[in-house]
Write an enzyme that holds these catalytic residues in place. Sequence first.
Site, short mmCIF file in Angstrom:
data_model
loop_
_atom_site.label_atom_id
_atom_site.label_comp_id
_atom_site.label_asym_id
_atom_site.label_seq_id
_atom_site.Cartn_x
_atom_site.Cartn_y
_atom_site.Cartn_z
N MET A 284 0.91 -0.85 -0.14
CA MET A 284 -0.04 0.10 0.18
C MET A 284 0.85 0.85 -0.10
SD MET A 284 -2.78 -0.74 1.86
CE MET A 284 -2.87 -0.17 3.73
N GLY A 285 2.02 0.69 -0.19
CA GLY A 285 2.74 2.57 -0.67
C GLY A 285 3.30 2.67 0.70
N ALA A 286 4.20 3.70 0.64
CA ALA A 286 5.06 4.25 2.05
C ALA A 286 5.75 3.40 2.55
CB ALA A 286 4.24 4.75 3.16
N GLY B 37 11.44 -2.67 6.00
CA GLY B 37 10.36 -4.53 5.74
C GLY B 37 9.71 -4.29 4.23
N HIS B 38 9.78 -2.97 3.02
CA HIS B 38 9.27 -3.58 1.60
C HIS B 38 10.77 -4.28 1.21
CE1 HIS B 38 5.43 -0.63 3.11
NE2 HIS B 38 5.41 -2.07 2.72
N GLY C 151 4.80 -9.55 4.34
CA GLY C 151 5.48 -9.72 5.13
C GLY C 151 4.22 -9.89 6.74
N GLU C 152 5.37 -11.09 7.40
CA GLU C 152 4.54 -11.71 8.63
C GLU C 152 4.20 -10.29 9.82
OE1 GLU C 152 8.15 -14.89 9.46
OE2 GLU C 152 7.05 -16.10 8.39
N GLN D 256 -2.41 -12.18 8.55
CA GLN D 256 -3.38 -12.26 7.14
C GLN D 256 -2.91 -12.99 5.83
OE1 GLN D 256 -3.02 -7.37 4.91
NE2 GLN D 256 -1.22 -8.74 4.30
N ARG E 237 3.16 2.99 9.56
CA ARG E 237 1.90 4.05 10.25
C ARG E 237 2.95 4.57 11.08
NH1 ARG E 237 -1.82 -0.36 9.75
NH2 ARG E 237 -3.91 0.79 9.23
O1 PAF Z 1 -0.32 -5.71 3.78
C1 PAF Z 1 -0.73 -5.10 3.39
O2 PAF Z 1 0.18 -3.68 2.88
C2 PAF Z 1 -1.85 -4.63 2.50
O3 PAF Z 1 -3.20 -5.55 3.61
C3 PAF Z 1 -1.92 -5.30 0.90
C4 PAF Z 1 -1.84 -7.09 0.86
C5 PAF Z 1 -0.94 -4.89 -0.32
C6 PAF Z 1 -3.13 -5.33 0.53
O4 PAF Z 1 -4.28 -4.02 -0.25
#
Ligand code: PAF
Length: 282
Positions: A30-32, A36-37, A147-148, A153, A187
């Site tokens: 979801m960007g930002a 971690g990403h 990511g864990e 999720q 966040r």
């Molecule tokens: O974990 C997230 O950032 C979101 O829930 C995802 C998997 C990108 C779905 O919008």
Amino acid sequence: MEIIRTKQRLADVVDDARRQGRSIGLVPTMGALHAGHRSLVERARKENDVVIVSVFVNPTQFNNPDDLRTYPRTEEADAAMLEACGVDYAFIPSVEEVYPEPDTRVFDLGPVAEVMEGAMRPGHFNGVAQIVSKLFALTKPTRAYFGEKDFQQIAVIRRMVELEGFDLEIVPCPIVREADGLALSSRNVRLSPEARAIAPKIHYILELSRDLKAAGKQAAEVQQATLDAINDVEGLEAEYYQIVDAATMQPISRWEDAGELGAAGCVTVFCGGVRLIDNIRY
Ligand code: PAF
């Protein structure tokens, strides 16, 4: 790196890659973007011929309009990071492109989605299933990376994959932490300096809970002691701390009730008004 805005262009590059027999790694975000990403993207880069990263703040998974409105959006910096990581395609669509009409699908996600985040954020996991299933259908990935930190999720996405019959590998990736233990999250930028100073205590307390297990305490006792320890810190307020079977997400009160993946402790804490999540494996 090419920035793709439309489903049509995405379908074209995906079809080309598949025709050439190239593997596709997808990193949905979801960007930002933060380190971690970056760890997910780097792993995807190592393991696949083509890497696609989606950057889309998915409105259907937000059950709180303020949270959606204030969710950080940093497209330029995100694109620069992805380019530097050697990503081939960044899919950055508009809401209208993804949802030309409302997505009314309701997924039968079952018990895995009923507890913890599922109980606290009604509709959240259905929204996650909607967007991730759309992304999987569009990008036809060989592997998809998550990511864990969002431990539950991943279990929900596995369930959606089973329901929809997608043929792909879900690759869970370890939580990346700041040097002081705070789990990286988009966040975290919302934390005031005071809240940022307290937030690492969440991870510290979770680590201590492992010592309680080692000392012979049962899961239910560890759960209660951990919850109390978090709430004893001024400035932290736990929404829940739940020890669950790491595969089914169902609460356990005795360690021996966990299946072959063992147990996980999942927590959501309000810290200076910011909702943080974290977890630990036992
Ligand atoms: O974990 C997230 O950032 C979101 O829930 C995802 C998997 C990108 C779905 O919008």
